[in-house]
Design an enzyme around this catalytic site. Structure first.
Site, PDB file in Angstrom:
ATOM      1  CG  ASN A  41     -47.861 -94.175 -89.750  1.00 17.09           C
ATOM      2  OD1 ASN A  41     -46.912 -95.068 -89.993  1.00 17.09           O
ATOM      3  ND2 ASN A  41     -47.728 -93.695 -88.570  1.00 17.09           N
ATOM      4  CB  CYS A  43     -43.424 -92.476 -88.905  1.00 17.36           C
ATOM      5  SG  CYS A  43     -43.301 -90.581 -88.773  1.00 17.36           S
ATOM      6  CD  GLU A  45     -45.204 -94.234 -86.551  1.00 17.50           C
ATOM      7  OE1 GLU A  45     -44.604 -94.333 -87.515  1.00 17.50           O
ATOM      8  OE2 GLU A  45     -45.858 -93.782 -85.765  1.00 17.50           O
TER       9      GLU A  45
END
Length: 171
Positions: A41, A43, A45
């Protein structure tokens, strides 16, 4: 060297967290028999299969600051465990943009727990962001969060059974 610099600068300029090395990411993959990890994704994470989803939540750390300036470890542990249970329940009640993503979410039941406002918490506790004791504190609460999440996940699996994709990658 110039190309590497251009890639790094482009990542920085668009606020991208960085590069993903396919061989490394897939060597760490927890369900490799289900397929390769192709991307993350935005970000970074969450990394898993295409057409899957992760229910992500963050705990606001300053909510665990006691009036005397200490951190309420017990309340933090309870919150970590509660959020994992709640997120697992939400897998079945969430809506997903496609049927394939819904199937992936239900098959793997990915959950992600993190925290927010670490900098604010450290400042209120009188620690500078770059101090060793701040690093140690952040490491400790991150480790505790991870341990609580893993323990709760194991207890859920004991009571409810493992996620549907578990047996293919049990080893």
């Amino acid at each position: 060297k110039d190309l590497w610099h251009q890639i790094a600068e482009a990542s920085w300029f668009c606020a991208d967290p960085g590069l993903q090395f396919d061989d490394t990411i897939n060597s760490w993959h927890t369900t490799p028999n289900a397929g390769a990890i192709n991307a993350s994704n935005p970000c970074v994470e969450y990394m898993h299969l295409d057409n899957s989803a992760c229910n992500l939540s963050s705990l606001r750390l300053t909510k665990f600051l006691l009036p005397d300036g200490s951190f309420d470890v017990t309340a933090y542990e309870v919150a970590c465990k509660t959020f994992i249970v709640a997120q697992d329940i939400l897998v079945d009640f969430a809506s997903y943009p496609t049927q394939k993503i819904a199937e992936g979410a239900h098959k793997f039941r990915q959950l992600g727990l993190g925290y927010a406002d670490l900098g604010a918490l450290l400042m209120r506790m009188g620690m500078g962001y770059a101090e060793r004791r701040a690093h140690n504190f952040a490491g400790a609460i991150t480790s505790l969060m991870t341990a609580c999440a893993y323990e709760t996940s194991a207890l859920l699996a004991e009571k409810m059974g493992p996620f549907a994709g578990y047996n293919a990658d049990k080893e």
